[in-house]
Design a protein around this motif. Structure first.
Motif, PDB file in Angstrom:
ATOM      1  N   GLN A 179       0.791  -1.237   0.000  1.00  0.00           N
ATOM      2  CA  GLN A 179       0.000   0.000   0.000  1.00  0.00           C
ATOM      3  C   GLN A 179       0.824   1.289   0.000  1.00  0.00           C
ATOM      4  N   HIS A 180       2.160   1.192  -0.143  1.00  0.00           N
ATOM      5  CA  HIS A 180       2.935   2.422   0.062  1.00  0.00           C
ATOM      6  C   HIS A 180       2.807   3.439  -1.071  1.00  0.00           C
ATOM      7  N   HIS A 181       2.152   3.054  -2.184  1.00  0.00           N
ATOM      8  CA  HIS A 181       1.880   4.058  -3.235  1.00  0.00           C
ATOM      9  C   HIS A 181       0.404   4.428  -3.310  1.00  0.00           C
ATOM     10  N   GLU A 182      -0.389   3.995  -2.338  1.00  0.00           N
ATOM     11  CA  GLU A 182      -1.788   4.419  -2.284  1.00  0.00           C
ATOM     12  C   GLU A 182      -1.830   5.870  -1.789  1.00  0.00           C
ATOM     13  N   GLY A 202      -6.101   1.944  -5.622  1.00  0.00           N
ATOM     14  CA  GLY A 202      -6.872   3.172  -5.483  1.00  0.00           C
ATOM     15  C   GLY A 202      -7.620   3.230  -4.158  1.00  0.00           C
ATOM     16  N   LEU A 203      -6.996   2.694  -3.100  1.00  0.00           N
ATOM     17  CA  LEU A 203      -7.628   2.728  -1.763  1.00  0.00           C
ATOM     18  C   LEU A 203      -7.729   4.173  -1.274  1.00  0.00           C
ATOM     19  N   LYS A 204      -8.708   4.405  -0.354  1.00  0.00           N
ATOM     20  CA  LYS A 204      -8.893   5.760   0.182  1.00  0.00           C
ATOM     21  C   LYS A 204      -8.771   5.767   1.703  1.00  0.00           C
ATOM     22  N   ASN A 205      -8.406   6.913   2.234  1.00  0.00           N
ATOM     23  CA  ASN A 205      -8.411   7.189   3.689  1.00  0.00           C
ATOM     24  C   ASN A 205      -8.079   5.972   4.545  1.00  0.00           C
ATOM     25  N   ASP A 206      -9.081   5.585   5.400  1.00  0.00           N
ATOM     26  CA  ASP A 206      -8.832   4.507   6.368  1.00  0.00           C
ATOM     27  C   ASP A 206      -8.648   3.139   5.724  1.00  0.00           C
ATOM     28  N   GLU A 207      -8.957   3.029   4.445  1.00  0.00           N
ATOM     29  CA  GLU A 207      -8.702   1.744   3.771  1.00  0.00           C
ATOM     30  C   GLU A 207      -7.194   1.486   3.684  1.00  0.00           C
ATOM     31  N   ILE A 208      -6.420   2.573   3.802  1.00  0.00           N
ATOM     32  CA  ILE A 208      -4.954   2.443   3.721  1.00  0.00           C
ATOM     33  C   ILE A 208      -4.397   2.300   5.138  1.00  0.00           C
ATOM     34  N   LEU A 209      -3.547   1.311   5.350  1.00  0.00           N
ATOM     35  CA  LEU A 209      -2.924   1.125   6.668  1.00  0.00           C
ATOM     36  C   LEU A 209      -2.185   2.404   7.073  1.00  0.00           C
ATOM     37  N   SER A 210      -2.310   2.754   8.364  1.00  0.00           N
ATOM     38  CA  SER A 210      -1.629   3.968   8.847  1.00  0.00           C
ATOM     39  C   SER A 210      -0.127   3.883   8.596  1.00  0.00           C
ATOM     40  N   GLU A 211       0.423   2.669   8.717  1.00  0.00           N
ATOM     41  CA  GLU A 211       1.859   2.479   8.474  1.00  0.00           C
ATOM     42  C   GLU A 211       2.208   2.864   7.036  1.00  0.00           C
ATOM     43  N   ALA A 212       1.322   2.458   6.097  1.00  0.00           N
ATOM     44  CA  ALA A 212       1.563   2.764   4.686  1.00  0.00           C
ATOM     45  C   ALA A 212       1.386   4.271   4.436  1.00  0.00           C
ATOM     46  N   GLN A 213       0.479   4.898   5.165  1.00  0.00           N
ATOM     47  CA  GLN A 213       0.295   6.351   5.016  1.00  0.00           C
ATOM     48  C   GLN A 213       1.564   7.090   5.436  1.00  0.00           C
ATOM     49  N   ILE A 214       2.216   6.590   6.486  1.00  0.00           N
ATOM     50  CA  ILE A 214       3.471   7.215   6.928  1.00  0.00           C
ATOM     51  C   ILE A 214       4.557   7.009   5.877  1.00  0.00           C
ATOM     52  N   LEU A 215       4.690   5.771   5.388  1.00  0.00           N
ATOM     53  CA  LEU A 215       5.747   5.487   4.414  1.00  0.00           C
ATOM     54  C   LEU A 215       5.530   6.268   3.122  1.00  0.00           C
ATOM     55  N   ALA A 216       4.260   6.445   2.738  1.00  0.00           N
ATOM     56  CA  ALA A 216       3.958   7.186   1.503  1.00  0.00           C
ATOM     57  C   ALA A 216       4.554   8.583   1.568  1.00  0.00           C
ATOM     58  N   ALA A 217       4.312   9.278   2.684  1.00  0.00           N
ATOM     59  CA  ALA A 217       4.822  10.642   2.829  1.00  0.00           C
ATOM     60  C   ALA A 217       6.342  10.642   2.951  1.00  0.00           C
ATOM     61  N   ALA A 218       6.871   9.680   3.744  1.00  0.00           N
ATOM     62  CA  ALA A 218       8.326   9.607   3.946  1.00  0.00           C
ATOM     63  C   ALA A 218       9.030   9.318   2.618  1.00  0.00           C
ATOM     64  N   ASP A 219       8.425   8.441   1.813  1.00  0.00           N
ATOM     65  CA  ASP A 219       8.983   8.043   0.513  1.00  0.00           C
ATOM     66  C   ASP A 219       9.101   9.260  -0.406  1.00  0.00           C
ATOM     67  N   VAL A 220       8.010  10.011  -0.514  1.00  0.00           N
ATOM     68  CA  VAL A 220       8.004  11.189  -1.387  1.00  0.00           C
ATOM     69  C   VAL A 220       9.005  12.228  -0.874  1.00  0.00           C
ATOM     70  N   PHE A 221       8.987  12.443   0.423  1.00  0.00           N
ATOM     71  CA  PHE A 221       9.875  13.448   1.009  1.00  0.00           C
ATOM     72  C   PHE A 221      11.335  13.102   0.716  1.00  0.00           C
ATOM     73  N   GLU A 222      11.701  11.854   0.989  1.00  0.00           N
ATOM     74  CA  GLU A 222      13.092  11.436   0.802  1.00  0.00           C
ATOM     75  C   GLU A 222      13.484  11.516  -0.670  1.00  0.00           C
ATOM     76  N   SER A 223      12.570  11.088  -1.551  1.00  0.00           N
ATOM     77  CA  SER A 223      12.884  11.131  -2.991  1.00  0.00           C
ATOM     78  C   SER A 223      13.154  12.556  -3.449  1.00  0.00           C
ATOM     79  N   MET A 224      12.333  13.488  -2.957  1.00  0.00           N
ATOM     80  CA  MET A 224      12.469  14.867  -3.432  1.00  0.00           C
ATOM     81  C   MET A 224      13.763  15.527  -2.979  1.00  0.00           C
ATOM     82  N   ILE A 225      14.253  15.132  -1.792  1.00  0.00           N
ATOM     83  CA  ILE A 225      15.490  15.785  -1.340  1.00  0.00           C
ATOM     84  C   ILE A 225      16.745  15.045  -1.831  1.00  0.00           C
ATOM     85  N   SER A 226      16.540  13.979  -2.617  1.00  0.00           N
ATOM     86  CA  SER A 226      17.695  13.230  -3.135  1.00  0.00           C
ATOM     87  C   SER A 226      17.830  13.419  -4.652  1.00  0.00           C
ATOM     88  N   HIS A 227      19.059  13.195  -5.125  1.00  0.00           N
ATOM     89  CA  HIS A 227      19.293  13.223  -6.572  1.00  0.00           C
ATOM     90  C   HIS A 227      18.644  12.012  -7.211  1.00  0.00           C
TER      91      HIS A 227
END
Ligand SMILES: [Fe+2]
Length: 375
Positions: A292-295, A305-330
């Motif tokens: 679920q880390h790209h939901e 295409g899961l929404k809100n609570d259908e997505i595990l809270s753990e995956a919601q954290i990784l989703a944001a962390a993933d994007v954040f880390e990617s953007m600050i890296s080459h």
């Protein structure tokens, strides 16, 4: 039997029942104890109350020494001291595997009298903990001359036997916990090795998974999650792109724009990762988070295409962390975009793509707590 005698007898029976009731309660308390300090605490207080003595010591065998670990007494005894087994009465009790009942300590050659002179003790009773193979002893002390009754010795022996079982249980629990920890570590080490395999294929993202895992862990901790759940985020983070092992290497490091087909191929990696880990029962939760880390919470993510609570809270954290880390890296197709742009992305899509709580926590960590993603 005259009235007086009947009254006396019923008083004795009454106090006997009271002692049994208290003893039963203590046994129940001991069976729930989860550490040695609690066992000793329960034993020293209850032994004193149940025998009506003026002091109690809880002694542990420490190889050739008796360690006076804890006490509960009208004035200090030997708490924290170690005496050689051969010169102390607890040692005698453990070596001989039998109780010692001494009415007058000044007439008994087993007593190291110098150690007693400065104490209130006139009489004592000591029983071994685990009679077959003593691991300690419980001592009761009286300030006035007193010969411990057989009831008092029985009560002490019940306490000692129950303490022995409780101490064994704690030992087993500790052994099991250590084994479980070993196993967890072996799994984590294996996952780290697997993570390296993916990263060898895709050197541009070397370290990406580890950094996402660490940021995810920091967010979960900041949100006050339990250590177990935080570790769950970290573990999933470490291998969240493991499914990329099935994607051709040249696609992963391609510097030009991906075709729709190529992008569709890359988008299979959450399901591929899930498929790799799902058959290991212990890693099923990790596999589900990875899936679920790209939901995205508005349903625009993939694969489902899961929404809100259908997505595990753990995956919601990784989703944001993933994007954040990617953007600050080459990346092969662009230079690093910087922390400000990464925060802007999260804030702009707060409650749209990313969980508001996660975004708020991530921004708070980076802005207010100066969180630095490790190299
Ligand atoms: Fe991914």
């Amino acid at each position: 039997m005259d009235n007086m005698q009947i009254q006396e007898n019923s008083l004795t029976i009454y106090s006997y029942i009271q002692i049994m009731e208290r003893l039963l309660h203590v046994v129940q308390e001991l069976s729930a104890a989860r550490d040695l300090d609690t066992v000793m605490d329960i034993v020293r207080h209850s032994a004193r109350a149940l025998t009506g003595s003026d002091g109690v010591t809880f002694v542990l065998r420490d190889n050739e020494f008796c360690y006076y670990a804890q006490e509960d007494a009208i004035s200090p005894l030997w708490s924290g001291s170690r005496f050689p087994m051969k010169i102390c009465i607890s040692g005698w009790v453990m070596l001989n595997r039998e109780p010692a009942i001494i009415e007058d300590i000044y007439t008994d050659s087993r007593i190291p009298i110098d150690a007693y002179k400065k104490t209130f003790v006139k009489s004592l009773a000591v029983v071994p903990i685990k009679t077959n193979d003593p691991i300690g002893a419980i001592g009761c002390y009286w300030a006035e001359r007193h010969y411990a009754t057989s009831e008092q010795i029985k009560v002490l022996q019940v306490l000692a036997d129950t303490a022995a079982i409780a101490m064994d249980n704690i030992n087993y629990q500790n052994i099991i916990a250590a084994k479980a920890q070993e196993l967890e570590k072996a799994i984590d080490d294996t996952l780290q090795a697997v993570a390296k395999m993916v990263e060898q294929k895709d050197p541009y993202t070397a370290g990406h998974q580890r950094r996402v895992a660490m940021l995810g862990l920091a967010i979960a901790e900041e949100m006050g999650w339990s250590p177990e759940r935080c570790n769950g985020v970290f573990r999933a983070g470490i291998v969240h792109d493991i499914g990329k092992i099935g994607v051709p290497g040249e696609l992963l490091s391609k510097s030009s724009r991906l075709t729709l087909f190529e992008f569709a191929l890359i988008k299979t990696h959450p399901e591929a990762g899930f498929a790799i880990l799902r058959d290991i029962p212990l890693l099923l939760p990790t596999a589900q988070i990875i899936l679920q880390h790209h939901e995205r919470i508005n349903g625009s993510g993939y694969p489902y295409g899961l929404k809100n609570d259908e997505i595990l809270s753990e995956a919601q954290i990784l989703a944001a962390a993933d994007v954040f880390e990617s953007m600050i890296s080459h990346r092969p197709y662009r230079p690093a975009l910087g922390v400000d742009a990464a925060i802007e992305e999260l804030v702009a899509n707060r409650g749209i793509l990313y969980s508001p709580d996660v975004v708020d926590t991530a921004v708070h960590l980076v802005r207010d707590k100066n969180y630095q993603i490790p190299e």
